[in-house]
Design an enzyme around this catalytic site. Structure first.
Site, PDB file in Angstrom:
ATOM      1  N   ASP A 164      -5.287   8.161  -1.464  1.00 50.46           N
ATOM      2  CA  ASP A 164      -6.101   7.410  -0.511  1.00 50.46           C
ATOM      3  C   ASP A 164      -7.553   7.854  -0.647  1.00 50.46           C
ATOM      4  OD1 ASP A 164      -4.156   5.769   0.833  1.00 50.46           O
ATOM      5  OD2 ASP A 164      -3.389   7.580   1.788  1.00 50.46           O
TER       6      ASP A 164
ATOM      7  N   HIS B  84       2.353   4.583  -3.085  1.00 50.16           N
ATOM      8  CA  HIS B  84       2.254   6.043  -2.965  1.00 50.16           C
ATOM      9  C   HIS B  84       3.459   6.771  -3.560  1.00 50.16           C
ATOM     10  CE1 HIS B  84      -1.400   6.388  -0.741  1.00 50.16           C
ATOM     11  NE2 HIS B  84      -0.955   5.856   0.385  1.00 50.16           N
TER      12      HIS B  84
ATOM     13  N   HIS C  68       0.838  -1.205   0.000  1.00 46.16           N
ATOM     14  CA  HIS C  68       0.000   0.000   0.000  1.00 46.16           C
ATOM     15  C   HIS C  68       0.871   1.252   0.000  1.00 46.16           C
ATOM     16  CE1 HIS C  68      -3.510   2.434   1.735  1.00 46.16           C
ATOM     17  NE2 HIS C  68      -2.462   3.243   1.906  1.00 46.16           N
ATOM     18  N   GLU C  69       1.811   1.299   0.942  1.00 46.22           N
ATOM     19  CA  GLU C  69       2.640   2.498   1.081  1.00 46.22           C
ATOM     20  C   GLU C  69       3.579   2.682  -0.113  1.00 46.22           C
ATOM     21  OE1 GLU C  69       1.969   4.694   3.198  1.00 46.22           O
ATOM     22  OE2 GLU C  69       0.579   3.468   4.353  1.00 46.22           O
TER      23      GLU C  69
END
Length: 445
Positions: free
Chosen positions: A307, A298, A294-295
Site C-alpha cells: 500500500d 495483497h 484491492h485486497e
C-alpha cells in the site's frame, strides 16, 4: 514445560534524516520478539506525522521491517488495509526535538517460527506535514544507510500454536443481509477482474494504451507481464477459490470506521470487511467489488502487493513517477479494474471502434462476415462467455467455451501457466498491424 523466550538486541542503529530520525533502542526486558524504536522530530518546527503504515499505529498495517533468519526471509503476516482519505485524527503531533517511543512485537507480524538469530532492519517511510502549510511530504528512509540489528529469538509453545492457527481461519460474523451484499460484491469482483485480465492478455507488448499508462506508468514489457499475471490470478481466485469473508472482526471497531477492508497476505483468500466497505456502493470509485480486488492483490499467492498510495490522485502520481511501485500497489489494481472514469485500451484492440464506446474490440470485417457468423455456426453474440452456456446445442456450447478460452487465455494450456513460453510477441511472423481476431491460436498452442 514451556520454553522461555530469550531476546538479545545488538547495539542500537541510527538513521539521521530531516526532519524525522528513527533508531532502535536496546530493550533488556523485552519479551516475545519485541523491539523498541524511537521516532524523533529533529527539525526546528513542529510537524504532524501520518500514522498510517508506520510504527505509530497501534497495530502494524504494512510490511516495514526486513526480518531474516540466515538468508531466509520471515514473511510478513500482519494486516494490509484499504483506506479512505486521511483526516486530522490520522495524524500525530510531533513537536520539535520530541521523541515518540514505540514497542513492537515482531513475532505477531512476521513468521518467526524457529529459534535463532534474526537480523532486523527498518524499511519504512513517513508522511508528514507542517502546521503552517499543511502540505503533505513523504520521507523514505534509505536502507543502505541503516545498519541492521539482530535479535536472538526462541518461540514459546503458545506462539507456535498461534502461528499454526493463522492458517485455519474460518468465515464468521456475517448476517444474511451481509451475505447477500457480499455475493453481489463477489460477482462484481469476478466481472471486473475477468475484464481486466482479458484486456491485459489482449494488449500488445509495451502497450501505451491510456488506461494502462494511467494506472501502471510508462510502457515496460516486464511490468506489463507482472500486471497481466496478477489479474490472471485475481480472476482465478474469485472464480475458482474458496474466498472467505469476515464481517465481524473490524466492522464495529472505531479504529476501523474509515477502513474498507484488510487481509493478512499469508492467510490466503480471507478478507476482513470493515466500516467503510459497508458504506460504499457497487458503482463508481472505491466500489465494493474494487475493494475485494484491492485486497486479493495483497495475497502472497497472487501478487503480494503493498500500500504505497491511496486514492486515485496518489495512485496516478505513483504510476507517473514510480511505475515499479505502481505495479506493486494494490490501489492501482483496484482502479484499473473499476475503470472509472472510463479509459481506453484502444491503442491495442479497439482502434477501429472509437465511435462505439460499448464495443469490446471485436472483428469489424463486416464485408466478409455480414451475417455475423462463421463456419462453426456461432454468431459473435454466441461467443460472449455469458451466452455460451445458454446455447441450445451441446456441441455449440463446447465449441464456444473452447474458442473463448483459447482466445483470451492461451497460456492456461501451458503446464507452467506461462503465456510467453508458447507464444512470443517477438515471433518473426508477428505483424504489428495484425488484428487480434486474425491470429490462428492453434499455430501457437
Amino acid at each position: 514445560m514451556k520454553k522461555s523466550l530469550l531476546l538479545i538486541l545488538a547495539p542500537l542503529f541510527l538513521f539521521a534524516s530531516t526532519p524525522i530520525d528513527v533508531k532502535f533502542l536496546s530493550d533488556e526486558n523485552s519479551k516475545d520478539g519485541r523491539v523498541v524504536l524511537s521516532i524523533t522530530n529533529n527539525s526546528k518546527k513542529d510537524i504532524e506525522v501520518l500514522k498510517w503504515n508506520t510504527p505509530l499505529e497501534k497495530r502494524l498495517s504494512a510490511d516495514m521491517f526486513n526480518v531474516k533468519l540466515g538468508q531466509k526471509d520471515a514473511d510478513y503476516t500482519g494486516r494490509l488495509i484499504k483506506r479512505g482519505t486521511a483526516t486530522d485524527n490520522d495524524y500525530m503531533l510531533l513537536e520539535s526535538g520530541v521523541s515518540e517511543k514505540i514497542t513492537i512485537d515482531l513475532s505477531k507480524y512476521y513468521s518467526m517460527k524457529k529459534k535463532g538469530n534474526y537480523s532486523v532492519e527498518f524499511d519504512g517511510s513517513f508522511k508528514y506535514r507542517t502546521l503552517d502549510t499543511k502540505e503533505v511530504k513523504e520521507e523514505q528512509l534509505k536502507k543502505s544507510e541503516i545498519p541492521k540489528t539482530t535479535l536472538f529469538f526462541i518461540p514459546t509453545s503458545q506462539q507456535k500454536r498461534a502461528l499454526a492457527l493463522k492458517q485455519t481461519a474460518n468465515f464468521n460474523g456475517c448476517s444474511q443481509n451481509d451475505i447477500e451484499v457480499l455475493k453481489l460484491a463477489h460477482d462484481d469482483a469476478i466481472t471486473m477482474s475477468k475484464e481486466a485480465s482479458q484486456k491485459m492478455n489482449q494488449a500488445k507488448k509495451n502497450t501505451s494504451a491510456e488506461r494502462y499508462v494511467t494506472w501502471f506508468g510508462k510502457p515496460s514489457e516486464k511490468r506489463q507481464k507482472i500486471v497481466t499475471d496478477a489479474y490472471n490470478k485475481i480472476y482465478d481466485a474469485f472464480e475458482n477459490k474458496n474466498v472467505e469473508f469476515d464481517c465481524g472482526t473490524c466492522r464495529s471497531d472505531a479504529e476501523y470506521e474509515e477502513v474498507y477492508a484488510y487481509v493478512h497476505p499469508n492467510q490466503h483468500y480471507k478478507i476482513y470487511l470493515c466500516g467503510a466497505f459497508w458504506k460504499s456502493s457497487r458503482t463508481g470509485t472505491d466500489t465494493q467489488g474494487g475493494t475485494l480486488i484491492h485486497e486479493a492483490s495483497h495475497f502472497a499467492v497472487i501478487a503480494n502487493t503493498e500500500d504505497y498510495a491511496y486514492g486515485q490522485a496518489d495512485a496516478k502520481a505513483l504510476a507517473k513517477n514510480s511505475p515499479d511501485k505502481a505495479v506493486n500497489n494494490a490501489e492501482n489494481y483496484d482502479y484499473f479494474a473499476e475503470n472509472n472514469p472510463k479509459l481506453s485500451m484502444g491503442n491495442d484492440n479497439e482502434e477501429d471502434n472509437s465511435d462505439n464506446p460499448t464495443d469490446d474490440g471485436g472483428d469489424n470485417n463486416s464485408d466478409e462476415n455480414s451475417d455475423n457468423s462463421n463456419s462453426d455456426g456461432l454468431t459473435d453474440e454466441d461467443r460472449d462467455w455469458d451466452n455460451c452456456i445458454a446455447l441450445d446445442d451441446d456441441e455449440k456450447v463446447e465449441a464456444c467455451l473452447i474458442e473463448w478460452e483459447n482466445r483470451y487465455y492461451p497460456y492456461d494450456n501451458n503446464e507452467n501457466n506461462s503465456f510467453d513460453d508458447d507464444w512470443s510477441w517477438d515471433d518473426e511472423d508477428y505483424d504489428d498491424e495484425l488484428n487480434w481476431d486474425d491470429i490462428d491460436w492453434e499455430d501457437y498452442l
